[in-house]
Design an enzyme around this catalytic site. Structure first.
Site, PDB file in Angstrom:
ATOM      1  N   ARG A 189       0.851  -1.199   0.000  1.00  0.00           N
ATOM      2  CA  ARG A 189       0.000   0.000   0.000  1.00  0.00           C
ATOM      3  C   ARG A 189       0.878   1.237   0.000  1.00  0.00           C
ATOM      4  O   ARG A 189       2.036   1.196   0.377  1.00  0.00           O
ATOM      5  CB  ARG A 189      -0.892   0.015   1.247  1.00  0.00           C
ATOM      6  CG  ARG A 189      -2.020  -0.988   1.221  1.00  0.00           C
ATOM      7  CD  ARG A 189      -2.796  -0.925   2.529  1.00  0.00           C
ATOM      8  NE  ARG A 189      -3.449   0.356   2.707  1.00  0.00           N
ATOM      9  CZ  ARG A 189      -3.370   1.104   3.805  1.00  0.00           C
ATOM     10  NH1 ARG A 189      -2.652   0.718   4.837  1.00  0.00           N
ATOM     11  NH2 ARG A 189      -4.005   2.261   3.878  1.00  0.00           N
ATOM     12  N   LYS A 219       4.123  -6.936  11.896  1.00  0.00           N
ATOM     13  CA  LYS A 219       3.353  -7.253  10.689  1.00  0.00           C
ATOM     14  C   LYS A 219       3.714  -8.644  10.166  1.00  0.00           C
ATOM     15  O   LYS A 219       4.886  -8.970   9.978  1.00  0.00           O
ATOM     16  CB  LYS A 219       3.660  -6.189   9.624  1.00  0.00           C
ATOM     17  CG  LYS A 219       2.743  -6.271   8.424  1.00  0.00           C
ATOM     18  CD  LYS A 219       2.551  -4.914   7.806  1.00  0.00           C
ATOM     19  CE  LYS A 219       1.944  -5.011   6.431  1.00  0.00           C
ATOM     20  NZ  LYS A 219       1.557  -3.741   5.861  1.00  0.00           N
ATOM     21  N   ARG A 247      -1.352   4.819  13.329  1.00  0.00           N
ATOM     22  CA  ARG A 247      -0.313   4.398  14.264  1.00  0.00           C
ATOM     23  C   ARG A 247      -0.778   4.758  15.670  1.00  0.00           C
ATOM     24  O   ARG A 247      -1.638   5.629  15.840  1.00  0.00           O
ATOM     25  CB  ARG A 247       1.038   5.009  13.912  1.00  0.00           C
ATOM     26  CG  ARG A 247       1.121   6.505  13.995  1.00  0.00           C
ATOM     27  CD  ARG A 247       2.517   6.981  13.590  1.00  0.00           C
ATOM     28  NE  ARG A 247       2.509   8.393  13.233  1.00  0.00           N
ATOM     29  CZ  ARG A 247       2.534   9.391  14.107  1.00  0.00           C
ATOM     30  NH1 ARG A 247       2.582   9.140  15.388  1.00  0.00           N
ATOM     31  NH2 ARG A 247       2.498  10.647  13.695  1.00  0.00           N
TER      32      ARG A 247
HETATM   33  C1  BTN Z   1       0.643  -3.786   2.308  1.00  0.00           C
HETATM   34  O1  BTN Z   1       0.469  -4.117   3.484  1.00  0.00           O
HETATM   35  O2  BTN Z   1       1.301  -2.774   2.039  1.00  0.00           O
HETATM   36  C2  BTN Z   1       0.046  -4.601   1.200  1.00  0.00           C
HETATM   37  C3  BTN Z   1       0.970  -5.697   0.736  1.00  0.00           C
HETATM   38  C4  BTN Z   1       0.407  -6.541  -0.374  1.00  0.00           C
HETATM   39  C5  BTN Z   1       1.421  -7.506  -0.930  1.00  0.00           C
HETATM   40  C6  BTN Z   1       0.807  -8.481  -1.895  1.00  0.00           C
HETATM   41  S1  BTN Z   1       1.903  -9.788  -2.318  1.00  0.00           S
HETATM   42  C7  BTN Z   1       0.810 -10.318  -3.558  1.00  0.00           C
HETATM   43  C8  BTN Z   1       0.276  -9.082  -4.231  1.00  0.00           C
HETATM   44  N1  BTN Z   1       1.148  -8.633  -5.271  1.00  0.00           N
HETATM   45  C9  BTN Z   1       1.699  -7.456  -5.003  1.00  0.00           C
HETATM   46  O3  BTN Z   1       2.506  -6.856  -5.730  1.00  0.00           O
HETATM   47  N2  BTN Z   1       1.254  -7.003  -3.823  1.00  0.00           N
HETATM   48  C10 BTN Z   1       0.322  -7.920  -3.219  1.00  0.00           C
END
Ligand code: BTN
Length: 314
Positions: free
Chosen positions: A112, A177, A309
């Site tokens: 994100r 996380k 946060r």
């Molecule tokens: C976050 O917490 O920032 C979201 C992370 C999301 C990661 C997943 S891995 C599979 C899919 N492909 C990506 O490029 N991102 C999501």
């Protein structure tokens, strides 16, 4: 990644045998393994006279087992992709896209708020579920909370009882996380479109440079996790909860989501909007917005760029 596939069994392989397998010299093997250690965060043992061994081996995805356990779900399983979300978005342009995309590693995994998602080879889970949406939508808040609950269900099935959510959809264990979710919309939101649900879970990863506190299932459970079993559990939990959401909306899931919210009742700072907002978490609304008590009044917040946060130790 052929070297890693050979070493995945966790046994010793001599530099000579590895070189013969790949058609390269022993010193070239040593060099490549060193590069892999650095780029993939893996731990290799090198023992004179025995060769190289990967600590704990690697749990590779088993496409046959996956497909057999998920008969109704058409899967695309790859060795290396830039990002399962990017591939899934491209697939949505085809008349008959797969239902889910999985890969052993991502070279440009996305998180994100434009962040990178660390995605080393065969260590974590990287999956994108494609959903066709026929009703006009731009509202992804509630679906994204439902996906968080599905991840929690899958982790609990695997023995991680104390996992929790952080609005909108971080997955935490003990404040660190363990997983994240990225929903993206493709097509025309006013007409028929697709939602790509990207999920990343830290499964067997032991070392990585990440700019926030993190943990993995392996660290929590003290053992290597079978990524194929996890992927099956996750996709099943996801489809069950998405079906419940489609049939009855988010309202019946709201209490469960709030019970799983790590920061329910805590004093927080919400950032990513025009100004940071300080308040106490009341919960979530029926459409997935965050409810905060701000200066004695309830306010609701939505938006994929927002992030919470803790304000202080409340
Ligand atoms: C976050 O917490 O920032 C979201 C992370 C999301 C990661 C997943 S891995 C599979 C899919 N492909 C990506 O490029 N991102 C999501």
């Amino acid at each position: 990644m052929r070297l890693l596939r050979i070493l995945a069994d966790g046994r010793f392989h001599s530099g000579e045998a590895l070189g013969a397998e790949l058609g390269i010299s022993r010193s070239a093997v040593a060099k490549r393994l060193q590069q892999l250690e650095e780029s993939q965060g893996i731990k290799l043992f090198a023992v004179r006279g025995k060769g190289y061994c990967l600590d704990g081996g690697l749990s590779l995805l088993d496409p046959q087992r996956l497909q057999a356990q998920l008969p109704g779900v058409r899967l695309l399983v790859e060795d290396t992709l830039a990002s399962t979300n990017s591939t899934a978005m491209q697939c949505c342009r085809n008349p008959d896209p797969p239902c889910a995309v999985l890969t052993e590693c991502q070279t440009a995994g996305r998180g994100r708020r434009g962040r990178q998602w660390v995605s080393p080879y065969a260590q974590n889970l990287y999956v994108s579920r494609i959903l066709r949406v026929d009703q006009p939508t731009t509202q992804l808040e509630a679906p994204s909370l439902v996906v968080g609950l599905a991840v929690i269900h899958a982790l609990r099935q695997q023995g991680i009882a104390d996992c929790a959510l952080k609005w909108p959809n971080d997955i935490l264990v003990g404040g660190r996380k363990i997983g994240g979710i990225l929903l993206e919309l493709t097509g025309d939101p006013a007409d028929s479109c697709h939602v790509v649900i990207g999920i990343g879970i830290n499964v067997n990863m032991q070392q990585a440079v990440i700019d926030q506190a993190w943990t993995s299932m392996r660290e929590q459970l003290g053992k290597v996790v079978d990524r194929t079993v996890l992927a099956v559990d996750l996709l099943r939990c996801l489809d069950q909860l998405l079906l419940r959401h489609r049939e009855a909306g988010f309202a019946p899931l709201r209490a469960e989501w709030e019970a799983a919210h790590a920061w329910q009742g805590r004093e927080v700072c919400l950032s990513g909007g025009r100004e940071p907002v300080y308040g106490r978490v009341l919960g979530v609304s029926a459409d997935g917005a965050l409810r905060l008590q701000v200066a004695g009044e309830e306010q609701v917040f939505t938006g994929g760029e927002l992030s919470l946060r803790l304000h202080d130790d409340s």
